[in-house]
Design a protein around this motif. Structure first.
Motif, PDB file in Angstrom:
ATOM      1  N   HIS A   1       0.836  -1.191   0.000  1.00 25.20           N
ATOM      2  CA  HIS A   1       0.000   0.000   0.000  1.00 25.20           C
ATOM      3  C   HIS A   1       0.872   1.242   0.000  1.00 25.20           C
ATOM      4  CE1 HIS A   1       0.577  -0.214   4.430  1.00 25.20           C
ATOM      5  NE2 HIS A   1       0.517   1.085   4.329  1.00 25.20           N
TER       6      HIS A   1
ATOM      7  N   GLU B   1       9.786  -4.752   2.209  1.00 21.44           N
ATOM      8  CA  GLU B   1      10.487  -5.980   2.571  1.00 21.44           C
ATOM      9  C   GLU B   1      10.205  -7.128   1.619  1.00 21.44           C
ATOM     10  OE1 GLU B   1       9.149  -6.681   6.547  1.00 21.44           O
ATOM     11  OE2 GLU B   1      10.688  -5.375   7.399  1.00 21.44           O
TER      12      GLU B   1
ATOM     13  N   GLU C   1       1.946   4.966   9.885  1.00 17.82           N
ATOM     14  CA  GLU C   1       3.296   4.925  10.446  1.00 17.82           C
ATOM     15  C   GLU C   1       3.305   5.282  11.924  1.00 17.82           C
ATOM     16  OE1 GLU C   1       4.775   7.074   6.784  1.00 17.82           O
ATOM     17  OE2 GLU C   1       3.097   5.700   6.756  1.00 17.82           O
TER      18      GLU C   1
ATOM     19  N   ARG D   1      -4.576   7.001   0.971  1.00 22.19           N
ATOM     20  CA  ARG D   1      -4.001   5.665   0.963  1.00 22.19           C
ATOM     21  C   ARG D   1      -4.524   4.961  -0.270  1.00 22.19           C
ATOM     22  NH1 ARG D   1      -5.007   0.607   3.674  1.00 22.19           N
ATOM     23  NH2 ARG D   1      -7.161   1.250   3.470  1.00 22.19           N
TER      24      ARG D   1
ATOM     25  N   GLU E   1       1.125 -17.964   7.487  1.00 24.43           N
ATOM     26  CA  GLU E   1       1.761 -16.764   8.011  1.00 24.43           C
ATOM     27  C   GLU E   1       2.110 -16.956   9.492  1.00 24.43           C
ATOM     28  OE1 GLU E   1       2.435 -14.252   6.102  1.00 24.43           O
ATOM     29  OE2 GLU E   1       3.132 -12.824   7.615  1.00 24.43           O
TER      30      GLU E   1
ATOM     31  N   LYS F   1      -4.812  -9.738   4.921  1.00 25.68           N
ATOM     32  CA  LYS F   1      -3.398  -9.491   4.643  1.00 25.68           C
ATOM     33  C   LYS F   1      -2.881  -8.213   5.290  1.00 25.68           C
ATOM     34  CE  LYS F   1      -2.573 -12.051   0.437  1.00 25.68           C
ATOM     35  NZ  LYS F   1      -2.355 -11.968  -1.015  1.00 25.68           N
ATOM     36  N   LYS F   2      -3.803  -7.300   5.561  1.00 25.59           N
ATOM     37  CA  LYS F   2      -3.409  -6.050   6.211  1.00 25.59           C
ATOM     38  C   LYS F   2      -2.873  -6.308   7.612  1.00 25.59           C
ATOM     39  CE  LYS F   2      -4.563  -2.826   3.267  1.00 25.59           C
ATOM     40  NZ  LYS F   2      -4.962  -3.746   2.262  1.00 25.59           N
TER      41      LYS F   2
ATOM     42  N   GLY G   1     -12.582   1.530   6.208  1.00 26.77           N
ATOM     43  CA  GLY G   1     -11.474   2.173   5.483  1.00 26.77           C
ATOM     44  C   GLY G   1     -10.598   2.991   6.411  1.00 26.77           C
ATOM     45  N   PRO G   2     -11.168   3.999   7.091  1.00 25.74           N
ATOM     46  CA  PRO G   2     -10.349   4.797   8.013  1.00 25.74           C
ATOM     47  C   PRO G   2      -9.651   3.951   9.079  1.00 25.74           C
ATOM     48  CG  PRO G   2     -12.455   5.858   7.680  1.00 25.74           C
ATOM     49  CD  PRO G   2     -12.503   4.567   6.920  1.00 25.74           C
TER      50      PRO G   2
ATOM     51  N   GLU H   1       8.158  -4.099  12.896  1.00 25.92           N
ATOM     52  CA  GLU H   1       7.145  -3.482  13.749  1.00 25.92           C
ATOM     53  C   GLU H   1       7.433  -3.751  15.220  1.00 25.92           C
ATOM     54  OE1 GLU H   1       3.163  -3.449  10.999  1.00 25.92           O
ATOM     55  OE2 GLU H   1       3.708  -5.235  12.086  1.00 25.92           O
TER      56      GLU H   1
ATOM     57  N   PHE I   1      -1.677   0.959  17.151  1.00 25.05           N
ATOM     58  CA  PHE I   1      -1.984   0.055  18.262  1.00 25.05           C
ATOM     59  C   PHE I   1      -3.419   0.268  18.754  1.00 25.05           C
ATOM     60  CE2 PHE I   1      -2.182  -0.339  22.915  1.00 25.05           C
ATOM     61  CZ  PHE I   1      -1.879  -1.678  23.061  1.00 25.05           C
TER      62      PHE I   1
ATOM     63  N   LEU J   1      -8.747   0.781   8.861  1.00 24.70           N
ATOM     64  CA  LEU J   1      -7.648   0.041   8.234  1.00 24.70           C
ATOM     65  C   LEU J   1      -6.477   0.972   7.960  1.00 24.70           C
ATOM     66  CD1 LEU J   1      -9.435  -2.335   5.741  1.00 24.70           C
ATOM     67  CD2 LEU J   1      -8.005  -2.974   7.655  1.00 24.70           C
ATOM     68  N   ALA J   2      -6.800   2.187   7.549  1.00 26.24           N
ATOM     69  CA  ALA J   2      -5.736   3.159   7.287  1.00 26.24           C
ATOM     70  C   ALA J   2      -4.958   3.416   8.564  1.00 26.24           C
ATOM     71  CB  ALA J   2      -6.330   4.454   6.755  1.00 26.24           C
TER      72      ALA J   2
ATOM     73  N   ASP K   1      -8.966   5.620   0.681  1.00 20.19           N
ATOM     74  CA  ASP K   1      -9.614   6.569   1.564  1.00 20.19           C
ATOM     75  C   ASP K   1      -8.713   7.774   1.709  1.00 20.19           C
ATOM     76  OD1 ASP K   1      -8.678   4.161   3.728  1.00 20.19           O
ATOM     77  OD2 ASP K   1      -7.854   6.159   3.995  1.00 20.19           O
TER      78      ASP K   1
ATOM     79  N   SER L   1      -2.568   0.651   9.422  1.00 20.05           N
ATOM     80  CA  SER L   1      -1.327   0.525   8.666  1.00 20.05           C
ATOM     81  C   SER L   1      -0.584   1.852   8.610  1.00 20.05           C
ATOM     82  CB  SER L   1      -1.632   0.008   7.259  1.00 20.05           C
ATOM     83  OG  SER L   1      -2.649   0.768   6.677  1.00 20.05           O
TER      84      SER L   1
ATOM     85  N   PHE M   1      -0.965  -8.875   8.504  1.00 16.78           N
ATOM     86  CA  PHE M   1       0.280  -9.634   8.545  1.00 16.78           C
ATOM     87  C   PHE M   1       1.354  -8.756   9.186  1.00 16.78           C
ATOM     88  CE2 PHE M   1      -0.444 -12.808   4.815  1.00 16.78           C
ATOM     89  CZ  PHE M   1      -1.475 -13.368   5.532  1.00 16.78           C
ATOM     90  N   CYS M   2       2.166  -9.377   9.999  1.00 14.44           N
ATOM     91  CA  CYS M   2       3.167  -8.588  10.711  1.00 14.44           C
ATOM     92  C   CYS M   2       4.363  -8.333   9.814  1.00 14.44           C
ATOM     93  CB  CYS M   2       3.647  -9.325  11.937  1.00 14.44           C
ATOM     94  SG  CYS M   2       2.351  -9.646  13.092  1.00 14.44           S
ATOM     95  N   SER M   3       4.917  -7.166   9.999  1.00 13.60           N
ATOM     96  CA  SER M   3       6.145  -6.892   9.285  1.00 13.60           C
ATOM     97  C   SER M   3       7.285  -6.979  10.285  1.00 13.60           C
ATOM     98  CB  SER M   3       6.028  -5.516   8.647  1.00 13.60           C
ATOM     99  OG  SER M   3       7.263  -4.928   8.582  1.00 13.60           O
ATOM    100  N   TYR M   4       8.457  -7.317   9.793  1.00 10.96           N
ATOM    101  CA  TYR M   4       9.572  -7.665  10.666  1.00 10.96           C
ATOM    102  C   TYR M   4       9.940  -6.552  11.642  1.00 10.96           C
ATOM    103  CZ  TYR M   4      14.027  -9.707  11.965  1.00 10.96           C
ATOM    104  OH  TYR M   4      15.066 -10.244  12.660  1.00 10.96           O
TER     105      TYR M   4
END
Lengths: 435, 739
Positions: free
Chosen positions: A195, A432, B288, A278, B351, B316-317, B279-280, B324, B294, B282-283, A245, B286, B319-322
């Motif tokens: 994304h 990644e 920064e 996004r 996963e 899939k949103k 939507g908001p 984080e 959290f 999920l935004a 959004d 993800s 899924f953990c990234s290394y």
């Protein structure tokens, strides 16, 4: 409401402490230091409850900021407030670091006085705050009549984010489209998730109360504007993009956006974030990383990583850095790369490969031989993903600014007198590839 | 915090402040004052220079003024008599031509927390409320709240409240919001600021003019307003629609909560709203900004409780990234665990399997527990993955996998075979108490299917002297005795040795008692041992009861966008309960409903409940596991022995009731979902003579009364009466906790 705000350095020394409500005592300052900053294990949660007091903390470089309260507050709001405070501080003195905070501690107390009263957030717009806070500190009696009336008009004005009577000799505006592209890719080259989160940041130096209208290649707008134009755009190869959004600065009239999807606003003076968006579809992934890891016996690993740039050949990507993790029991590494410089950094357990510039549609490759110390530890190496950093001069989401029109009916300057600058920067977020 | 040399520092600063040379040089003077503030920040007691600082407040330099006022606000409670000296200067500043100075002086004056200051600040506040600069009005409005706080419990000044209510129409948006905040604090005893129709509509119209903090606050206040008609309700929702898409996540969450609460009678509107904020949210998940991410994840989990499929297509949103942070990864694993469905289970498990070998042991264990959770629905796939993990021979992995197995065979008996095959060899890789207990329990209960079970247990017995955890020894005793029942030949010798050790050498009293108990039990005869030890090996129904049943949105809507989803309900209940005890009048937050909604029974009540069985002639026997089938048969065959109606009002929390009943050894066989109407539950209990009590609880739709019907398999009135009194007390206690 916030009971108190504390700022610590990484050692846990208090740099700033401001208490707003009676129920927060001096011992709260120490409780946070002992329980969070000096705690052995990693941070378990950004909201910590110590003795029925909630500590909301964020970390900027090695500075801790903590908002403290005993009430049942809205967690999202408190964090937003902390971010806002960081932004305001950054606007005044740049990076938030221990040195900067120590040097500006008077200013910070002034700020804390204005943006919070009795624990309730007050005015927090940097532009508006500038009228109340002067770093040099002006003498009250020598203040000119004009300045005084300015404060009054600012505080009584209808629009909270802009004061009246702003004048510039040169009307100028800067538009930055800043995107960060995030990717998680499987070793087979399958996109697990991707994304783009982007921001449109505007710096406006415009006189009066200008009315602005901003247009971009939003799919819904383009489709709405009829087929004639749509054909034209498709001929010229311009794609419209689907925005998942988006959110706007307070100054944007949301009703108009909802009905006509047009973005019109009276901008604050100086820098502000116009919108945040996004996208998840049709993302241009600037780089592909193709990893090849081969275990040769128990004491050797062969790693080959190819990166491919996937954008117009005329564009240049910058500050490219590829980080290839190595096992903990690495004893030596030999690296050969075609471009840039690569180094094994034992302290970080990674091979860091840096390339200054790289044009589009190119390919580069690195191969490394990693020698391992034989261990009897049966633990399998977890193989952390290969991560990448870069900066490209286009928007990976495909977003294009179509126009930004300025109207100021009361003053005698028109849209084409305004000097406009547009810039696109795409940066890597978490980029990644698993190997 | 007494620092070394604090006195010297104060002396030195005092000298500098009194030095006329320094006083003459504005910059140097200000520097000394800055030093005082710096010491204050570090926790040094510099109240000794109060006098000198008061003098420094008489200056034209605004920055210096601000610093001195900050100092005075901190130390005024310590030096009330000296602080009065400063009042004069402050009062003068309150009529300064510069609005900034006026505001600053008024704010500082109101923040001086000392007795007797009220009489001085009353007039300046009233003047401030009518000041032409809104900056001063903002300060004055909050000043009212500060003044009221100083008074403590004193009565409310009606004229002031009216003035504040009229200021709700002020031109300046911040003044409006401050008015609400101030009124809320002043009128706390009377339930806070009143939001009637005109005020609500006025606020709604001003919403777009407010900044994000104001918007969030007003959304919170609007929760209190109840629209008169459906039409008005939908008008309001339409007006607020755009705030669901605000740029500030806080406002989005606030708006969501308002929508959920206002539309509490329209479930389809609630669902619709949750779809629109997807939507908001999920935004935010993800974004920064990790801390916001959290918080958003915590709320996503909250929503998933009611709408399990809500985020399934976006799995899939999560899924953990290394890179984080830990706390986000743990939340994401929890979320993944809850949104699993037939389509994505394969990918999610793949996963999660990847996370199990993470370098962070904590995270790896969380992932394994998550797989264990999913295993309740997708048993075969998960057991296979877990079995493969055992092959890694990692201590921290093996122990958690074995614990997961233990919970799993209890709930899903169909996987027993697979688990039993996987177990041999695990014992080498388990060192911690929890893991050992789980393994020993499994070997004891399912020992007849594991060929080498007696020999593994024998190893444990061999090393029992060096075993540090008493809990492991207890588990070992029970397990070995159980295994002895099914495989006597192999176990007899070992059991003898263990019993000997426990009785003769063990120092821990609990273990010794347990050993003696089993020894005596064996003396009574093997049949008696079987009767007591051979409880059922699994209970699939427990999973259904234990799982938080799909809850309607309304049961958490009031907790949305507070700290409850962040801390978790149970944790919050303990926090707010303790807070309740130390709460002193005006600081009372609006959380009275939380104490009841949490599943925890307050300690003191628990004790009371526990004492109950002893008081009557009746003793209920624990752990009598009745199957649902058996219950049904018996229920149908018996006649109602006693029927009674108890008064019941307000909300109802089945979890709490169930827990309380468990304490007095009354088992819940089945019950309807929370919130369903009419609500029913079937309970069973057995006393020491073997007499069965079967009970039906029926909560009428109006929630006004609870009907109790009890059936008994042997007609004995005296035990029946005491059973009913136990039941009544439990229900009464729940009522009490609730109110």
């Amino acid at each position: 409401m916030i009971g108190g705000l504390f700022i610590y350095n990484h050692k846990g020394e208090v740099l700033i402490s401001r208490v707003y409500r009676d129920d927060i005592g001096r011992n709260a300052v120490d409780a946070f230091r002992v329980n969070v900053i000096h705690a052995r294990q990693q941070v378990r949660s950004p909201v910590t409850n110590i003795a029925r007091t909630s500590f909301f903390h964020v970390k900027r470089s090695n500075i801790w900021l903590a908002a403290v309260t005993k009430q049942n507050v809205n967690a999202a709001m408190v964090f937003e407030f902390l971010y806002k405070m960081c932004d305001v501080m950054a606007a005044y003195f740049g990076k938030i670091s221990e040195e900067n905070i120590k040097n500006n501690f008077v200013l910070i107390y002034e700020l804390l006085d204005e943006i919070l009263d009795f624990g309730y957030p007050q005015n927090s717009e940097t532009g508006a705050l500038k009228t109340f806070i002067t770093q040099q500190g002006i003498k009250s009696q020598h203040q000119t009549k004009e300045e005084q009336s300015q404060i009054t008009s600012q505080v009584t004005g209808q629009i909270g984010w802009r004061r009246e009577g702003i004048k510039y000799r040169r009307n100028e505006l800067f538009l930055d489209v800043l995107e960060s592209v995030n990717l998680l890719m499987s070793p087979q080259g399958q996109v697990l998730s991707a994304h783009v989160s982007g921001r449109v940041v505007m710096k406006s130096y415009l006189s009066g109360m200008p009315e602005c209208k901003f247009g971009m290649n939003d799919k819904i707008v383009i489709e709405k504007q009829g087929k004639g134009i749509a054909d034209e755009t498709s001929k010229s190869g311009k794609q419209s993009i689907a925005i998942d959004d988006c959110t706007f600065h307070q100054c944007v009239r949301l009703s108009k956006f909802d009905s006509e999807r047009s973005i019109s606003f009276i901008p604050p003076d100086g820098e502000f974030e116009l919108m945040r968006y996004r996208t998840t579809k049709d993302i241009i992934l600037p780089f592909r990383v193709i990893p090849l890891v081969r275990e040769v016996g128990r004491t050797k690993l062969e790693v080959k990583v190819v990166i491919k740039s996937n954008f117009k050949p005329s564009l240049l990507a910058q500050k490219i850095e590829v980080r290839i993790p190595t096992p903990l029991n690495t004893s030596g590494v030999q690296v050969i790369c075609m471009k840039g410089k690569a180094k094994y950094k034992a302290s970080e357990n990674a091979i860091v490969w840096k390339i200054k510039r790289m044009a589009g549609m190119k390919e580069s490759q690195i191969s490394a031989e990693i020698e391992l110390l034989p261990t009897n530890d049966k633990k399998k190496w977890a193989r952390p993903p290969i991560s990448m950093n870069f900066e490209v001069p286009f928007a990976p989401s495909g977003l294009k600014v179509r126009y930004l029109k300025v109207f100021e009916p009361k003053l005698n300057y028109s849209d084409h007198d305004v000097i406009k600058w547009v810039r696109y920067i795409g940066r890597s977020g978490i980029y990644e590839t698993r190997c | 915090m007494p620092y070394l040399g604090s006195e010297d520092v104060v002396k030195e600063v005092k000298k500098a402040l009194c030095n006329p040379h320094i006083q003459a040089d504005r910059l140097r003077y200000r520097n000394v004052i800055q030093r005082v503030i710096r010491y204050m920040t570090q926790g040094l007691d510099v109240s000794g220079v109060f006098m000198e600082m008061v003098k420094a407040s008489a200056t034209v330099d605004i920055v210096q003024k601000k610093l001195v006022y900050l100092y005075m606000c901190t130390y005024a409670p310590l030096k009330p008599d000296l602080a009065l000296l400063a009042i004069n200067t402050l009062c003068k500043d309150c009529s300064d031509p510069n609005p900034m100075v006026r505001g600053l002086a008024l704010r500082s004056m109101c923040s001086l927390r000392m007795p007797g200051v009220q009489e001085y600040i009353q007039q300046p506040i009233l003047n401030g409320l009518r000041d032409k600069a809104s900056y001063v009005r903002r300060v004055a409005v909050l000043g009212c709240a500060k003044m009221h706080n100083l008074h403590g419990d004193s009565e409310v000044d009606g004229a002031l409240v009216n003035e504040l209510y009229s200021l709700l129409r002020d031109q300046d948006p911040i003044v409006v919001v401050n008015c609400l905040r101030s009124l809320e604090e002043i009128l706390k005893q009377e339930g806070g600021v009143v939001i009637n129709k005109p005020i609500a509509h006025h606020l709604l119209n001003r919403m777009s003019k407010l900044d994000q903090w104001g918007q969030a606050e007003v959304l919170n206040f609007l929760l209190r307003y109840q629209p008169r008609s459906e039409e008005e309700l939908f008008d309001i929702l339409n007006l607020l629609d755009s705030f669901l898409k605000s740029s500030s996540p806080g406002v989005v969450m606030g708006a969501t909560k308002l929508f959920l609460i206002l539309a509490k009678k329209f479930p389809h509107v609630q669902t619709d709203v949750l779809v629109r904020v997807k939507g908001p949210l999920l935004a935010a998940c993800s974004s920064e900004s990790r801390e916001l991410c959290f918080v958003a994840l915590c709320h996503v989990r909250q929503i998933l409780h009611s709408l399990p499929g809500h985020f399934s297509s976006h799995y899939k949103k999560f899924f953990c990234s290394y890179s984080e942070p830990h706390y986000i990864k743990l939340q994401k694993v929890e979320v993944l665990c809850e949104l699993v469905n037939d389509e994505n289970v394969q990918q999610v498990l793949e996963e999660l399997r990847g996370y199990c070998t993470d370098v962070s042991a904590d995270f790896a264990q969380a992932a394994i527990f998550a797989i264990g959770g999913i295993a309740r629905t997708y048993t075969d796939q998960c057991v296979q993955i877990l079995t493969e993990l055992l092959g890694l021979r990692q201590e921290h992995i093996t122990t958690v996998v074995v614990q997961t197995f233990r919970d799993l065979v209890w709930l899903c008996p169909q996987c027993t075979e697979a688990v039993c095959q996987a177990l041999p060899g695990c014992e080498e890789n388990i060192q911690d108490s929890e893991g050992k207990q789980a393994l020993i329990w499994l070997l004891g209960v399912h020992g007849e299917r594991i060929p080498n079970a007696p020999y593994v247990l024998e190893d444990f017995v061999e090393n029992v002297k060096s075993e540090t955890f008493p809990a492991v020894k207890m588990e070992l005793l029970t397990a070995l005795l159980r295994l002895f029942l099914s495989r006597p030949a192999e176990c007899q010798d070992v059991l003898g040795r263990l019993l000997y050790y426990c009785i003769e050498e063990e120092k821990d009293m609990a273990v010794r008692d347990r050993g003696l108990f089993y020894y005596r039990l064996l003396l009574v005869g093997i049949d008696e041992v079987k009767r007591i030890l051979c409880s059922p090996k699994s209970d699939p129904t427990l999973g259904l009861l234990e799982d938080p049943a799909e809850r309607p949105v309304n049961c958490w809507a009031s907790d949305f966008n507070t700290l409850v989803p962040v801390y978790g309900k149970a944790h919050w209940a303990t926090i707010s309960k303790c807070q309740g005890a130390e709460r002193c009048g005006p600081e009372l937050p609006k959380t009275s409903s939380f104490a009841a909604s949490g599943p925890l029974i307050p300690e003191e009540n628990k004790e009371r409940v526990q004492e109950l069985p002893d008081s009557g002639a009746l003793t209920l026997v624990p752990n009598r596991q009745l199957t649902a089938d058996y219950f049904e048969k018996t229920w149908l065959s018996l006649k109602v022995a006693h029927q009674q109606v108890l008064p019941w009002r307000g909300e109802f929390h089945p979890d709490t009731l169930q827990m309380a009943l468990q304490v007095v050894n009354i088992q819940t066989i089945a019950m309807s979902r929370a919130g369903s109407q009419p609500w029913k539950a079937y309970l069973s209990a057995q006393d020491d003579t073997g007499c069965l009590f079967l009970t039906e609880l029926l909560l009428e739709p109006e929630n006004s009364e609870m009907q109790i019907s009890v059936k008994q398999n042997e007609a004995r009135t005296e035990t029946l009466n005491s059973f009913i009194s136990v039941l009544e007390t439990v229900i009464g206690t729940i009522e009490e906790i609730k109110s």
